[in-house]
Design a protein around this motif. Structure first.
Motif, PDB file in Angstrom:
ATOM      1  N   GLU A   1       0.857  -1.182   0.000  1.00 16.79           N
ATOM      2  CA  GLU A   1       0.000   0.000   0.000  1.00 16.79           C
ATOM      3  C   GLU A   1       0.895   1.235   0.000  1.00 16.79           C
ATOM      4  N   VAL A   2       0.472   2.274  -0.710  1.00 12.76           N
ATOM      5  CA  VAL A   2       1.238   3.521  -0.687  1.00 12.76           C
ATOM      6  C   VAL A   2       0.334   4.611  -0.123  1.00 12.76           C
ATOM      7  N   LYS A   3       0.768   5.172   1.012  1.00 10.23           N
ATOM      8  CA  LYS A   3       0.000   6.266   1.611  1.00 10.23           C
ATOM      9  C   LYS A   3       0.666   7.582   1.231  1.00 10.23           C
ATOM     10  N   GLU A   4       0.127   8.710   1.745  1.00  7.61           N
ATOM     11  CA  GLU A   4       0.646   9.995   1.299  1.00  7.61           C
ATOM     12  C   GLU A   4       2.122  10.188   1.697  1.00  7.61           C
ATOM     13  N   LYS A   5       2.460   9.746   2.916  1.00  8.45           N
ATOM     14  CA  LYS A   5       3.830   9.994   3.384  1.00  8.45           C
ATOM     15  C   LYS A   5       4.589   8.732   3.744  1.00  8.45           C
TER      16      LYS A   5
END
Ligand code: FAD
Ligand code: NAI
Length: 481
Positions: free
Chosen positions: A286-290
């Motif tokens: 998963e890629v989150k904002e930070k």
């Protein structure tokens, strides 16, 4: 000695005259014939390696040619990673397709549009104009055009494997816009980290540059980023540069799975020397904002902060390919692209060929394959039309004749080359019935000369070489646009 001198001067004079004449001719194209209603209309989808090479080699005396692509230029993708850090300027590897079109004997029509649908029964395509440079979609009423013959060369699109957050938070490296975005985001992160009141944890986050995917795209990007850090950022941001970390994440046990084992080891050890961390058997979930979540080799999960994340995990089929497949659902059973026969004809279809990454022809998705297919198909169509004209036949069925009168397409590999940073490249080259492998600085010079040679035009080659010279003397530009 005198004779040798004369030969050298003579060759230089002929070379200079030829170059001057080519440059003049390039800027002053001749008059073109108009569309001929008695000729068949051949529509080319895309302006990538396959379609553009096809257009370059196609004799427009025999066909009315229409090109449809959301991109009005050809992009030399092998040097795209160099544009992400300014080793090469963007326009140096772009060639406007209209320059090529204006040099054909008959006019070629161009629609700057995306083909969104096809009606194979009525031989009709639906086109939607691309948004303008301000992002305004303007008048996007679909336009319908007809074809007699269709060549699909739409390439692929980035594959996120449905991983949450990738579309929203990661950068891709497929098109020129992606390289521009990476360059901007990189400078954003660095300038933000340089700002006075940033906490140490936040600064470390901003300076963590992550590459997901250890295929050639990810490796070349990581190499270019390392060079930028080493040659330029370390001069202009001496304190911050020491804290920049580059991490490359690969789901498989090693990077570059398609390369020879020796070259894999050489790349991994060069990355180690260059302090690029490689995490293998590690999968981004998963890629989150930070930050992003990875699954580690032992099955546990970690949440890792990042400033810039480049997603380079390969390609999948374009939406229009799925629309075409849907028309021939019984035979087109592979979701990765269009199944073609050995004459590049789309299985189940009539009068439709496919070339390049969108065609499942048994070869890897490579520029070399796409351009050889484009060239092969153009030459076959030229020769069938010439033969028909010689025999005074007006209505020949080249789609069927191609099988009768040609040998099947066969790819001839020129080998693989990849840049790995710090002026080193790797090469896996066919040599008679064997492959020879090489890695290092000499290979890097071979890599450079091979690409200058392969660039689309004299204009592109001149621009790329002058970018390399500029970089040598002045370094890369660190301004944030
Ligand atoms: P593309 O070149 O991708 O072109 C597709 C065209 O279709 C584009 O013009 C696009 O705008 C257009 N299009 C898309 N959708 C539509 C639509 N709906 N309607 C009309 N037009 C459409 N390969 C190598 O062999 N050597 C290398 O060194 C190498 N380096 C690479 C580096 C990078 C960073 C990348 C991303 C790829 C690299 N490749 C390399 C792979 C190579 O670029 C591809 O295999 C090649 O571009 C495929 O050519 P193509 O013509 O099939 O598609
Ligand atoms: P690729 O398909 O070659 O490699 C993608 C890598 O990403 C794979 O190794 C895969 O295991 C990994 N991956 C996938 N999902 C992941 C995840 N969630 N987490 C971590 N790793 C993950 O893709 P690439 O590099 O974009 O290349 C596409 C095509 O273009 C290939 O055919 C390649 O050969 C070609 N190409 C060739 C170049 C050259 O010859 N110099 C340069 C660039 C591309």
């Amino acid at each position: 000695l005198r004779t040798l001198k004369r030969v050298i001067y003579g060759t230089a004079l002929v070379g200079a005259t030829y170059t001057g004449w080519s440059m003049y001719r390039n800027r002053n194209p001749a008059e073109q014939k108009a569309f001929d209603p008695s000729k068949k209309t051949l529509v080319l989808l895309g302006t990538g390696w396959g379609s553009t090479t096809m257009l370059k080699n196609l004799d427009t005396d025999h066909y009315n040619v229409v090109v449809v692509s959301p991109r009005n230029y050809f992009l030399f993708t092998p040097l795209l990673p160099s544009c992400t850090v300014g080793t090469i300027e963007n326009r140096s590897i772009m060639e406007p397709v209209r320059l090529l079109m204006r040099h054909k004997s008959r006019e070629v029509k161009f629609y700057e549009a995306e083909c969104t649908d096809i009606d194979a029964e009525r031989k009709e395509l639906t086109l939607v104009r691309r948004a303008d440079s301000e992002g305004s979609k303007g008048d996007r009423e679909p336009v319908k055009i007809n074809y007699d013959y269709l060549v699909v060369g739409v390439g692929g699109t980035v594959n996120t494997f449905g991983t949450p957050g990738v579309e929203e938070n990661a950068c891709f490296l497929k098109e020129m816009g992606d390289a521009r975005k990476i360059r901007r985001r990189l400078m954003d992160s660095i300038e933000s980290a340089a700002f006075g009141d940033v906490s140490e944890a936040e600064r470390d986050r901003l300076l963590h540059m992550v590459v997901v995917g250890g295929g050639p795209t990810g490796i070349e990007y990581a190499g270019e980023l390392h060079d930028f850090l080493q040659d330029d950022l370390s001069q202009w941001y001496p304190e911050l540069a020491k804290k920049i970390q580059i991490t490359l994440i690969e789901a498989l046990p090693n990077v570059l799975p398609a390369f020879d084992k020796k070259l894999i080891d050489y790349t991994q050890s060069t990355f180690k020397e260059n302090q690029i961390t490689i995490l293998t058997r590690t999968m981004v979930k998963e890629v989150k904002e930070k930050s992003f979540i990875v699954q580690n080799p032992d099955g546990t999960r970690s949440d890792i902060p990042y400033g810039l994340l480049v997603w380079a995990t390969g390609i999948k089929a374009q939406p229009v390919v799925d629309r075409i497949r849907a028309q021939f659902a019984q035979v087109q059973t592979n979701g990765r692209g269009l199944l073609v026969d050995e004459y590049l004809r789309v299985k189940g279809a009539r009068d439709i060929w496919a070339v390049g990454d969108c065609a499942l022809s048994g070869y890897a998705p490579l520029a070399q394959v796409a351009s050889q297919q484009g060239k092969w198909l153009a030459r076959r169509l030229n020769s069938l039309a010439t033969q028909a004209a010689r025999e005074n036949k007006t209505d020949v069925d080249v789609f069927n004749l191609i099988e009768e009168k040609s040998r099947p397409f066969k790819y001839s590999s020129q080998g693989s080359l990849a840049y790995i940073g710090s002026e080193k490249a790797i090469a896996d080259l066919p040599f008679f019935n064997r492959n020879i492998t090489a890695g290092g600085v000499a290979t890097f010079w071979f890599w450079k000369s091979a690409y200058v040679n392969e660039l689309f035009s004299l204009r592109n080659s001149t621009l790329v070489v002058s970018d390399w010279v500029k970089r040598f003397f002045f370094g890369r530009d660190i301004s944030r646009e």
